[in-house]
Design an enzyme around this catalytic site. Structure first.
Site, PDB file in Angstrom:
ATOM      1  N   ARG A  39     -10.755  42.347  20.110  1.00 34.11           N
ATOM      2  CA  ARG A  39     -11.172  41.039  20.644  1.00 34.11           C
ATOM      3  C   ARG A  39     -12.403  41.148  21.537  1.00 34.11           C
ATOM      4  O   ARG A  39     -13.201  40.211  21.621  1.00 34.11           O
ATOM      5  CB  ARG A  39      -9.995  40.401  21.410  1.00 34.11           C
ATOM      6  CG  ARG A  39     -10.218  38.936  21.799  1.00 34.11           C
ATOM      7  CD  ARG A  39      -8.920  38.322  22.326  1.00 34.11           C
ATOM      8  NE  ARG A  39      -9.011  36.877  22.521  1.00 34.11           N
ATOM      9  CZ  ARG A  39      -9.202  36.290  23.706  1.00 34.11           C
ATOM     10  NH1 ARG A  39      -9.303  37.011  24.806  1.00 34.11           N
ATOM     11  NH2 ARG A  39      -9.271  34.976  23.791  1.00 34.11           N
ATOM     12  N   ILE A  65     -13.141  30.422  22.757  1.00 31.18           N
ATOM     13  CA  ILE A  65     -12.235  31.212  21.926  1.00 31.18           C
ATOM     14  C   ILE A  65     -10.862  31.025  22.571  1.00 31.18           C
ATOM     15  O   ILE A  65     -10.707  31.169  23.774  1.00 31.18           O
ATOM     16  CB  ILE A  65     -12.700  32.690  21.867  1.00 31.18           C
ATOM     17  CG1 ILE A  65     -11.709  33.596  21.128  1.00 31.18           C
ATOM     18  CG2 ILE A  65     -12.995  33.272  23.207  1.00 31.18           C
ATOM     19  CD1 ILE A  65     -12.296  35.009  20.867  1.00 31.18           C
ATOM     20  N   SER A  66      -9.881  30.634  21.770  1.00 29.99           N
ATOM     21  CA  SER A  66      -8.550  30.320  22.298  1.00 29.99           C
ATOM     22  C   SER A  66      -7.929  31.547  22.955  1.00 29.99           C
ATOM     23  O   SER A  66      -8.265  32.681  22.624  1.00 29.99           O
ATOM     24  CB  SER A  66      -7.626  29.870  21.175  1.00 29.99           C
ATOM     25  OG  SER A  66      -8.127  28.709  20.572  1.00 29.99           O
ATOM     26  N   GLN A  67      -6.967  31.311  23.841  1.00 29.52           N
ATOM     27  CA  GLN A  67      -6.274  32.443  24.443  1.00 29.52           C
ATOM     28  C   GLN A  67      -5.435  33.141  23.370  1.00 29.52           C
ATOM     29  O   GLN A  67      -5.012  32.501  22.401  1.00 29.52           O
ATOM     30  CB  GLN A  67      -5.414  31.967  25.605  1.00 29.52           C
ATOM     31  CG  GLN A  67      -4.332  31.006  25.219  1.00 29.52           C
ATOM     32  CD  GLN A  67      -3.695  30.374  26.439  1.00 29.52           C
ATOM     33  OE1 GLN A  67      -4.069  29.297  26.857  1.00 29.52           O
ATOM     34  NE2 GLN A  67      -2.742  31.079  27.006  1.00 29.52           N
ATOM     35  N   PHE A 209      -7.384  22.392  22.881  1.00 26.27           N
ATOM     36  CA  PHE A 209      -8.509  22.818  22.038  1.00 26.27           C
ATOM     37  C   PHE A 209      -9.724  21.921  22.273  1.00 26.27           C
ATOM     38  O   PHE A 209      -9.572  20.769  22.702  1.00 26.27           O
ATOM     39  CB  PHE A 209      -8.132  22.710  20.559  1.00 26.27           C
ATOM     40  CG  PHE A 209      -7.159  23.754  20.084  1.00 26.27           C
ATOM     41  CD1 PHE A 209      -7.601  24.899  19.441  1.00 26.27           C
ATOM     42  CD2 PHE A 209      -5.799  23.596  20.288  1.00 26.27           C
ATOM     43  CE1 PHE A 209      -6.712  25.862  19.001  1.00 26.27           C
ATOM     44  CE2 PHE A 209      -4.893  24.565  19.845  1.00 26.27           C
ATOM     45  CZ  PHE A 209      -5.350  25.696  19.207  1.00 26.27           C
TER      46      PHE A 209
END
Ligand code: SAH
Length: 239
Positions: A39, A65-67, A209
């Protein structure tokens, strides 16, 4: 990168996966995939130290970028057999696509920001994710030429379920998306395509989001204070 730094990232990644398992991510394929994707290489080098913390991070162009927990949850909800074709809307950094590719899926991903699409494509190629293909386009149209798909996953919040995406599902397929039922309330939703063009919708808890912007999404960013009240794409979800 020095070998010591490489080992630090590896340890941090292992710990991230252990935390996700404690927080209720149970699908072994998902945990294994998150344990493999670097990541820290999907974000700005200055943020790499936070890559394995459970936080969403900026990825440029005002996008995030999402968790890791959210990425894992979406991957669990996708839950289709290895070798299935899946479509992602919102490639962003390419991280979610890499996780899906690590799960043995054939991934097509669409991104509306040209620069993000270019960077994600180059990054996925350089890291050897040859089963993930990026296209620069308005993903609310889907990518019919590569379909139909066993699953479609949307990584930006839609005002309504886009009918375009439902039509690109195989029978028995599923659409996973964050749906903004109210301006300040998003829920993760799974829509299954049943035989006879019937659909069944399940809810899977709150979500957070950036907005899905396009022909069958929002007309423009509802959070942008310079452009007045939020708009919906004309005919969103209608066809
Ligand atoms: N999945 C990404 C994070 C997504 S952030 C990752 O793993 O990094 C949401 C992304 O959706 C943003 O990059 C945004 O530009 C994109 N997006 C928003 N509306 C879109 C649309 N209509 N078509 C394609 N991409 C869209």
């Amino acid at each position: 990168m020095s070998r010591a730094a490489g080992r630090r990232f590896e340890r941090a990644r292992r710990e991230m996966v252990e935390r996700l398992a404690e927080q209720g991510i149970t699908e072994p394929r998902v945990l294994a995939a998150l344990g493999r994707v670097p990541r820290h290489l999907f974000i700005d080098a200055a943020l790499a130290g936070q890559a394995y913390e459970d936080v969403r991070l900026p990825l440029g162009q005002g996008q995030t970028i999402s968790q890791p927990w959210t990425v894992a949850r979406l991957a669990e909800l996708v839950a289709v057999p290895e070798g299935s074709r899946v479509l992602e809307i919102g490639a962003g950094s390419g991280y979610q696509a890499a996780v899906l590719a690590e799960m043995g899926l054939i991934v097509f991903t669409v991104e509306r920001h040209a620069e993000l699409a270019r960077t994600a494509a180059a990054r996925l190629r350089d890291l050897g994710y040859l089963r993930a293909t990026v296209k620069h386009f308005d993903g609310t149209y889907g990518w019919a030429a590569m379909g139909p798909y066993r699953a479609v996953v949307v990584t930006a919040a839609a005002p309504e379920v886009p009918g375009t995406l439902l039509r690109q599902l195989e029978p028995g397929g599923r659409l996973v998306l964050p749906l903004a039922q109210r301006e300040d309330e998003q829920r993760l939703v799974v829509v299954r395509k049943l035989p006879g063009d019937e659909f069944e919708q399940e809810e899977h808890g709150p979500a957070c989001f950036v907005p899905l912007i396009g022909r069958f999404g929002y007309e423009r960013d509802p959070a942008d204070p310079t452009i007045g009240p939020r708009g919906r794409g004309p005919g969103a979800g209608a066809r």
